[in-house]
Design an enzyme around this catalytic site. Structure first.
Site, mmCIF file in Angstrom:
data_model
loop_
_atom_site.group_PDB
_atom_site.id
_atom_site.type_symbol
_atom_site.label_atom_id
_atom_site.label_comp_id
_atom_site.label_asym_id
_atom_site.label_seq_id
_atom_site.Cartn_x
_atom_site.Cartn_y
_atom_site.Cartn_z
ATOM 1 N N GLY A 1 0.839 -1.209 0.000
ATOM 2 C CA GLY A 1 0.000 0.000 0.000
ATOM 3 C C GLY A 1 0.864 1.245 0.000
ATOM 4 N N GLN B 1 0.305 7.286 4.660
ATOM 5 C CA GLN B 1 0.346 7.042 3.215
ATOM 6 C C GLN B 1 -0.380 8.156 2.468
ATOM 7 O OE1 GLN B 1 -1.092 3.022 2.679
ATOM 8 N NE2 GLN B 1 0.719 2.139 3.640
ATOM 9 N N ASP C 1 0.159 -1.076 12.783
ATOM 10 C CA ASP C 1 0.834 -2.300 12.346
ATOM 11 C C ASP C 1 1.059 -3.292 13.492
ATOM 12 O OD1 ASP C 1 0.899 -1.426 9.747
ATOM 13 O OD2 ASP C 1 2.876 -0.507 9.933
ATOM 14 N N LYS D 1 -6.460 -2.798 6.014
ATOM 15 C CA LYS D 1 -5.016 -3.052 5.877
ATOM 16 C C LYS D 1 -4.829 -4.237 4.907
ATOM 17 C CE LYS D 1 -2.704 -0.522 7.710
ATOM 18 N NZ LYS D 1 -2.452 0.887 7.263
ATOM 19 N N ARG E 1 -7.989 -6.754 9.459
ATOM 20 C CA ARG E 1 -7.223 -7.282 10.608
ATOM 21 C C ARG E 1 -8.087 -7.512 11.839
ATOM 22 N NH1 ARG E 1 -1.457 -4.064 9.739
ATOM 23 N NH2 ARG E 1 -0.640 -5.609 8.280
#
Ligand code: S3P
Length: 435
Positions: free
Chosen positions: A97, A171, A316, A343, A347
């Site tokens: 990503g 991002q 993360d 993600k 998740r």
């Protein structure tokens, strides 16, 4: 190539380890490859992460004209082209990503036609979060219906902007900052809660005119090429965290993780582990662009915790923290974490399906979950764990295997970010592979 399944069959004994070979930082590696395209002199990068995500990013940089030479087994020289080259093929971002979103921002303002694609997981992740703000400043981007890759970009002259992001995402922020470097006028980017800040730190270090006041970033267009990057990339704290978790859940264990990025937007999971009761200390050294140092973690009985803020600093590590929550005494809760659903996989779903396979009681919420600690069953028969193709789910549950036997399917995805994960895991407990 790696095997299909990993089997951890016997709970680990207490261990005491010093680890100096955690994989290099993934976020910084992506940026070193991309940003060296914006210079006019060679960059020298030590410890570039040789994992699938960052190798895809490097391959794309080469297609765009970057010359890559190996100086020694740890060091590469990146020589930029005079002008970014228009490719005659699709730019394959693999599972990354970060690769796809940052390249979209960078290429939107560069002359040429570019097509970005990736694997089936990446092509199912939302791209409207960058497509829409980029289009609003004049970018010409086409995607599949609903804002999914592949994306085709025709580089064009971009306008400066004043953009307040509805999500806290490094991002999105980085895509917009990279676009702003090629815009006609100055730009301002605002986020409600700060996300990881490697892009602004590195670009400022390379001479870009970027000013930051709390969560507001002012970016001036480039008037000349940036300075080159000369950097030894430290270890990735998100990768290091798996082994911090191992020390925190195996009674009597301790670990010293060497030369890790200590940027405060990246070590929140270690702070949470400390709040849950583990012994955690940081010893800082320094390095250009980033704070770096060693992290010591030792076992102590853990207790439950509620997490509802700084989610982007934990995004993360939340799957691995889910294992700590399952081992801890008492109830834990995660809120405001809807981002986990988009993600590498969903998740929230992946974590809870697998925790339940280990007998853990948990409840799913739209934006998080509740985990009832102390309910993890230890059984001689390995629990069947599905990675859902997500490297961090696979590695979180491999560490859970240190306290309760697991068999993880589609395990090869660990090489997306941490190819030597099992070499380190084997120093704690032997594992078996099934083809
Ligand atoms: C990254 C940002 C994070 C993180 C990803 C790497 C980066 O994503 O999950 O692994 O390098 O910018 P978001 O910014 O979308 O939260």
């Amino acid at each position: 190539m790696l095997i299909g399944k990993l089997l951890c069959i016997s709970p680990a004994q207490s261990f005491s380890l010093e680890v100096d070979d955690i994989a290099a930082d993934k976020s910084i590696s992506h940026r070193c490859a991309m940003f060296s395209l914006l210079t006019d002199k060679p960059s020298v990068i030590k410890n570039y992460l040789l994992a699938e995500d960052t190798l895809h990013t490097l391959e794309i940089a080469k297609t765009l004209g970057l010359e890559v030479e190996e100086i020694d087994s740890h060091t590469m020289r990146f020589t930029p082209p005079k002008k970014i080259k228009e490719p005659n093929c699709i730019l394959d971002c693999g599972n990354a990503g970060t690769g796809m979103r940052l390249y979209a921002g960078l290429l939107s303002g560069v002359e040429g036609f570019f097509v970005l694609s990736g694997d089936k997981y990446l092509c199912a992740r939302p791209m409207n979060r960058i497509i829409q703000p980029l289009q609003s400043i004049g970018a010409r981007i086409h995607s599949r219906a609903g804002g999914f890759a592949p994306m085709a970009i025709i580089g064009s002259q971009l306008d400066g902007f004043n953009y307040q992001s509805p999500i806290s995402s490094a991002q999105v922020k980085s895509a917009m900052i990279l676009a702003a470097l090629h815009a006609k006028d100055k730009s301002t980017y605002i986020e409600n809660e700060s996300s990881r800040d490697h892009t602004e730190k590195m670009l400022i270090g390379m001479g870009a005119e970027i000013k930051k006041h709390e969560n507001t970033i002012h970016i001036s267009p480039l008037t000349k090429p940036l300075e080159s990057v000369d950097f030894a990339i430290p270890a990735d704290p998100s990768s290091a965290f798996f082994f911090a978790l191992a020390a925190a859940i195996v009674p009597g264990s301790e670990i010293l993780l060497k030369n890790v990025v200590l940027n405060k937007t990246r070590i929140q999971a270690f702070e949470i582990l400390k709040q849950m009761g583990a012994k955690v200390t940081f010893t800082k050294t320094s390095s250009p662009y980033e704070e770096v140092g060693d992290i010591y973690v030792a076992y102590a009985p853990l207790h439950g915790i509620t997490i509802d803020s700084h989610i982007s600093w934990l995004i993360d590590e939340l799957p691995a923290l889910g294992i700590a929550m399952a081992v801890a005494n008492g109830k834990s809760e995660v809120k405001n974490a809807k981002e986990l659903r988009v993600k590498e996989t969903d998740r929230i779903h992946a974590l809870l399906v697998n925790l339940r396979a280990l007998g853990v009681e948990c409840e799913e919420r739209e934006d998080g979950y509740v985990i009832y600690g102390g309910t993890l069953k230890t059984s001689a028969k390995p629990a069947s764990i599905q990675s859902f193709g997500d490297h961090r789910i696979a590695m979180s549950f491999a560490i859970a295997g240190l306290v309760s036997a697991v068999e993880i399917s589609d395990y090869a995805c660990i090489s997306i970010s941490f190819p030597n994960f099992d070499a380190i895991l084997c120093r704690i407990q032997s594992v078996k592979y099934i083809v």
